[in-house]
Write a protein that holds these residues in place. Structure first.
Motif, PDB file in Angstrom:
ATOM      1  N   ASP A  82     132.379 -12.482  22.157  1.00 60.13           N
ATOM      2  CA  ASP A  82     133.537 -11.624  21.864  1.00 60.13           C
ATOM      3  C   ASP A  82     133.900 -10.740  23.057  1.00 60.13           C
TER       4      ASP A  82
ATOM      5  N   LYS B 236     136.989 -11.414  25.047  1.00 64.44           N
ATOM      6  CA  LYS B 236     138.338 -11.215  24.475  1.00 64.44           C
ATOM      7  C   LYS B 236     139.208 -10.303  25.340  1.00 64.44           C
ATOM      8  N   ASP B 237     138.577  -9.537  26.234  1.00 61.78           N
ATOM      9  CA  ASP B 237     139.357  -8.700  27.161  1.00 61.78           C
ATOM     10  C   ASP B 237     140.072  -9.566  28.195  1.00 61.78           C
TER      11      ASP B 237
ATOM     12  N   LYS C 236     141.723 -15.566  25.002  1.00 60.87           N
ATOM     13  CA  LYS C 236     141.469 -15.765  23.574  1.00 60.87           C
ATOM     14  C   LYS C 236     140.092 -16.430  23.409  1.00 60.87           C
ATOM     15  N   VAL C 237     139.350 -16.048  22.374  1.00 58.99           N
ATOM     16  CA  VAL C 237     138.024 -16.662  22.149  1.00 58.99           C
ATOM     17  C   VAL C 237     138.038 -17.387  20.804  1.00 58.99           C
TER      18      VAL C 237
END
Ligand code: CTP
Length: 445
Positions: free
Chosen positions: A101, A104-105, A108-109
């Motif tokens: 996660d 995500k910065d 998209k994950v």
């Protein structure tokens, strides 16, 4: 264009990998697949990968889903790759939910459902016969061995033997092993043995284990006579069995990286090696009271000779020893001086004198220094004439680090190792030969 990236080891390529790649490709227009290197897998504790990097890449290429295949070499590389390749989507299987996660910065994950009932681990276990290991000896090192062996898939610690029945029973109880009174019964229950008994018993145990057609991993120093080492390795070869001397440093990733760099020419021609390992021991402990096999050099010499023999080889022209002895005659501190045609080396060992236990390798273009505990190599530096020019290297050494030698031992038994013995037979014989000379000079031979 939507760019997608995914990573994995992709060992023993299977349906789960195929499905994952297919669905990853469907998420966008361009798929990049990152394949882990062997050394990266080792550092993250994934041992016993069967397929070579080339095979794993080839299997991914054959699916036709990957537009680009890259190598994943280190932790933290994913963010760099995402930026570098301007990735829109990062994807992996659902076994990793939540763990990425933090990406995500950057993009998209997406976690894709994992295909059920298949994994490389499962296939490795099916392909390999599980090796049942028996432990001989129940002292401190055997206690440290147990949690380590449990980390390696494909081996099962099964049984223990110690002529002192009570110690064996306590050990068996603690670690859930079977305990045998007769050595023959013990051998019948296992495929391989780990010998961690007192030094003087190694030779007889190795011989009897080989006679029973068992593979052998023996703690260092394996034996203290050249002829014995020679004989045992010959016997292992004749019987097509693996015989390994367990010097943990030789099998750990950081030390192998260090040796690779030392021999790469980065510091020019190597001319001097100083290896020092000291460990203050209680004066009433076995190490400083066993008049025949105690003392600093027998206890620690193998570690210090390892980088010396790895780099300069076994053909030294001279070796001599200086030492400080305790009243009982055992060496509290020893320096072994090795002379080679183009270099020199010292192995310094202490159980009763403390020194700065460095490994220093000096060459014609620079030097490498690894601070203590270099025998559990996690960090070293390469220096050049300009003091500002320093390259820093680090690697992982997990817990006691015995898992690396167990993993290599298993790979050699299964014949799946792509590498040769990390500690060669001739190096082990050379160590025994130096130990023999040392003991003879001390009237202990
Ligand atoms: N994968 C999957 N379904 C499976 C096995 C793996 O979707 N049954 C996915 C993983 O989630 C990962 C990729 O395939 O995104 C590569 O996984 P890898 O770790 O190489 O495969 P495993 O079979 O999980 O390997 P191991 O058993 O060594 O962990």
């Amino acid at each position: 264009m939507i760019k997608v990236i995914t990573y994995g080891t992709f060992d023993l390529f299977h349906e789960g990998h195929y499905n994952l790649l297919k669905r990853a490709k469907d998420l966008g227009d361009y798929l990049i697949v990152g394949v882990t290197t062997e050394s990266y897998d080792q550092t993250r504790g994934k041992l016993n990968v069967v397929d070579s990097l080339m095979t794993r890449i080839e299997n991914i290429r054959k699916t036709g889903f990957a537009d680009e295949i890259i190598i994943e070499e280190s932790i933290g590389q994913k963010i760099q790759d995402i930026k570098k390749y301007q990735v829109d989507i990062f994807t992996v299987g659902s076994d990793w939910v939540g763990q990425f996660d933090y990406l995500k910065d950057y993009c998209k994950v997406i976690y894709l459902d994992r295909t059920k009932n298949i994994s490389s681990t499962m296939l490795r276990e099916q392909n390999m016969q599980i090796q049942r290991i028996g432990v001989i000896g129940t002292g401190r090192i055997a206690q440290r061995f147990m949690p380590e062996v449990r980390q390696v898939s494909g081996v099962n610690a099964q049984a223990v033997y110690n002529p002192h029945r009570e110690s064996a029973a306590r050990f068996a109880e603690r670690w859930g092993l079977d305990c045998y009174d007769k050595l023959d019964d013990f051998y019948a229950a296992v495929d391989a043995v780990y010998i961690a008994s007192p030094h003087e018993t190694h030779y007889d145990y190795i011989k009897s284990a080989l006679q029973h057609d068992k593979h052998v991993l023996c703690e260092k120093p394996m034996v203290l006579k050249e002829a014995e080492a020679d004989e045992l390795f010959r016997m292992a070869k004749e019987r097509k069995k693996i015989l390994f001397e367990g010097i943990k440093t030789a099998y750990c990733p950081g030390f192998n990286q260090l040796m690779g760099i030392a021999c790469s020419g980065m510091i020019g021609n190597i001319r001097n090696i100083e290896a020092c390992f000291t460990k203050l021991e209680r004066t009433d402990g076995r190490e400083l009271t066993d008049l025949k096999y105690g003392g600093s050099f027998v206890e620690l010499g193998s570690y210090c000779m390892l980088p010396i023999m790895k780099i300069f080889g076994e053909n030294y022209t001279d070796v001599r020893f200086d030492m400080i002895k305790a009243e009982n005659g055992l060496d509290l501190f020893t320096k072994a001086f090795f002379t080679y045609p183009n270099g020199m080396a010292t192995a310094t060992c202490g159980l009763g004198v403390k020194a700065e236990g460095k490994l220093l390798i000096s060459g014609t273009k620079g030097y490498i220094v690894a601070e203590p505990p270099w025998w559990k190599t996690t960090y070293f530096e390469v220096h050049h004439e300009n003091p500002g020019e320093v390259e820093k290297y680090s690697d992982r050494f997990i817990e006691e680090g015995l898992r690396y030698e167990v993993s290599d031992f298993l790979s050699m038994i299964n014949g799946s190792s792509k590498s040769k013995f990390k500690l060669t037979r001739s190096e082990s014989v050379a160590f025994a030969s130096v130990m023999e000379k040392f003991l003879k000079e001390n009237q202990r031979g």
